[in-house]
Design a protein around this motif. Sequence first.
Motif, PDB file in Angstrom:
ATOM      1  N   PRO A 165       0.742  -1.513  -0.183  1.00 45.92           N
ATOM      2  CA  PRO A 165      -0.207   0.220  -0.029  1.00 45.92           C
ATOM      3  C   PRO A 165       0.832   1.642  -0.066  1.00 45.92           C
ATOM      4  O   PRO A 165       2.114   1.094   0.664  1.00 45.92           O
ATOM      5  CB  PRO A 165      -0.457   0.257   1.044  1.00 45.92           C
ATOM      6  N   ALA A 166       0.526   2.326  -0.532  1.00 45.73           N
ATOM      7  CA  ALA A 166       1.021   3.337  -0.253  1.00 45.73           C
ATOM      8  C   ALA A 166       1.843   4.293   0.430  1.00 45.73           C
ATOM      9  O   ALA A 166       2.767   4.092   0.626  1.00 45.73           O
ATOM     10  CB  ALA A 166       0.341   4.828  -1.438  1.00 45.73           C
ATOM     11  N   GLU A 167       0.381   4.296   1.348  1.00 48.10           N
ATOM     12  CA  GLU A 167       1.493   4.101   3.033  1.00 48.10           C
ATOM     13  C   GLU A 167       2.659   3.481   3.517  1.00 48.10           C
ATOM     14  O   GLU A 167       3.373   4.466   4.309  1.00 48.10           O
ATOM     15  CB  GLU A 167       0.202   4.720   3.919  1.00 48.10           C
ATOM     16  N   SER A 168       3.009   2.794   2.982  1.00 48.82           N
ATOM     17  CA  SER A 168       3.976   1.471   3.617  1.00 48.82           C
ATOM     18  C   SER A 168       5.088   2.587   3.577  1.00 48.82           C
ATOM     19  O   SER A 168       6.504   2.012   3.872  1.00 48.82           O
ATOM     20  CB  SER A 168       3.864   0.307   3.054  1.00 48.82           C
ATOM     21  N   PRO A 185      10.960   0.436   3.797  1.00 54.34           N
ATOM     22  CA  PRO A 185       9.492   1.092   4.127  1.00 54.34           C
ATOM     23  C   PRO A 185       9.556   0.954   5.988  1.00 54.34           C
ATOM     24  O   PRO A 185      10.720   0.838   6.561  1.00 54.34           O
ATOM     25  CB  PRO A 185       8.858  -0.713   3.935  1.00 54.34           C
ATOM     26  N   THR A 186       8.802   2.289   5.616  1.00 45.92           N
ATOM     27  CA  THR A 186       8.303   3.235   7.313  1.00 45.92           C
ATOM     28  C   THR A 186       9.038   2.380   8.284  1.00 45.92           C
ATOM     29  O   THR A 186       9.412   2.278   9.235  1.00 45.92           O
ATOM     30  CB  THR A 186       8.040   4.109   7.052  1.00 45.92           C
ATOM     31  N   ALA A 187       7.666   1.122   8.583  1.00 46.14           N
ATOM     32  CA  ALA A 187       7.803   0.152   9.661  1.00 46.14           C
ATOM     33  C   ALA A 187       9.252  -0.943   9.704  1.00 46.14           C
ATOM     34  O   ALA A 187       9.448  -0.813  10.678  1.00 46.14           O
ATOM     35  CB  ALA A 187       6.379  -0.728   8.801  1.00 46.14           C
ATOM     36  N   ALA A 188       9.708  -0.836   8.278  1.00 45.31           N
ATOM     37  CA  ALA A 188      11.290  -1.525   8.274  1.00 45.31           C
ATOM     38  C   ALA A 188      11.814  -0.756   9.562  1.00 45.31           C
ATOM     39  O   ALA A 188      12.756  -1.368  10.222  1.00 45.31           O
ATOM     40  CB  ALA A 188      11.536  -1.761   7.684  1.00 45.31           C
TER      41      ALA A 188
END
Length: 310
Positions: free
Chosen positions: A249-252, A264-267
Amino acid sequence: VPVPRLAGVTREQFLRDIYPRRKPVVLKGMELGTCTTKWTLDYLSKAEGSKEVKIHVSAVPQMDFLSKNFVYRTLPFDVFVRRAAEVKHKEYFLSEDEKYYLRSVGEDARKDIADIRKQFPILAEDVQLPEYFEKEQFFSSVFRISSAGLQLWTHYDVMDNFLIQVTGKKRVVLYSPRDAPYLYLSGTKSEVLDVDNPDIEKYPLFVKAKRYQCFLEAGDVLFIPALWFHNVISEEFGVALNVFWKHLPAESYDKSDTYGNKDPTAASRAIQILDRALKTLEELPEEYRDFYARRMVLRIQEKAYRDDYG
């Protein structure tokens, strides 16, 4: 291991049979427009004229992003194209056999993505980009030109991409994301520059990485899934085009990412948290630190590793 080569794959077949497997594949006979026959040296240099482009110039064939063994220079596009096609140069920056590499960037490289339709609109008219993904997933289309013999460092991208070989030939060596522990990573890049004759004393684990390989000719398209490592040699002067698209998803994705290579930001957040945990372990004596670190590793393996990674 040779990368499979498949001809006449439709969008539906790709999305149903190939895409979910998340493995590289060379797609032959794709409809790419007139670029594969039209983009001669003369045509390229006339088409975009003397607009200035920023290029990598390297005195050696193996470019190293970590030690930065190249310089950035600016040349008019027509001059650059002709120089990149020569083996020996009358005019040069570093040496008469220097190599050139163009990786197109947006108007402001820090803020804008590369898109051939914006940076090279005349050439873009000759290209039919394969849209084997939804329009809103599109991220960038990167125009590339390389001197013969130039080798790019091994790295991964965080988005899926098609490497479209428009003219010339390339050899691509790939490694699976699961072989990351053997690739001596520094960020998204591997420290092992020479994948054909690696320094085994310095990089003993590298021999464990399973090597996939393919040769691309004009009109071939290589699907490189996100996180797959790739090392590219231009066997001839050639023009290529990458199309990157968003698999998550784009927000990732990191909003400031213009190259498609920021984790990715979560990573990124998880890695920061891990760094804090490791810093906290330093408060313990070595014996305890070792014990709890091993328990943490086991916990990560238990909770986050895939179990079908044979």
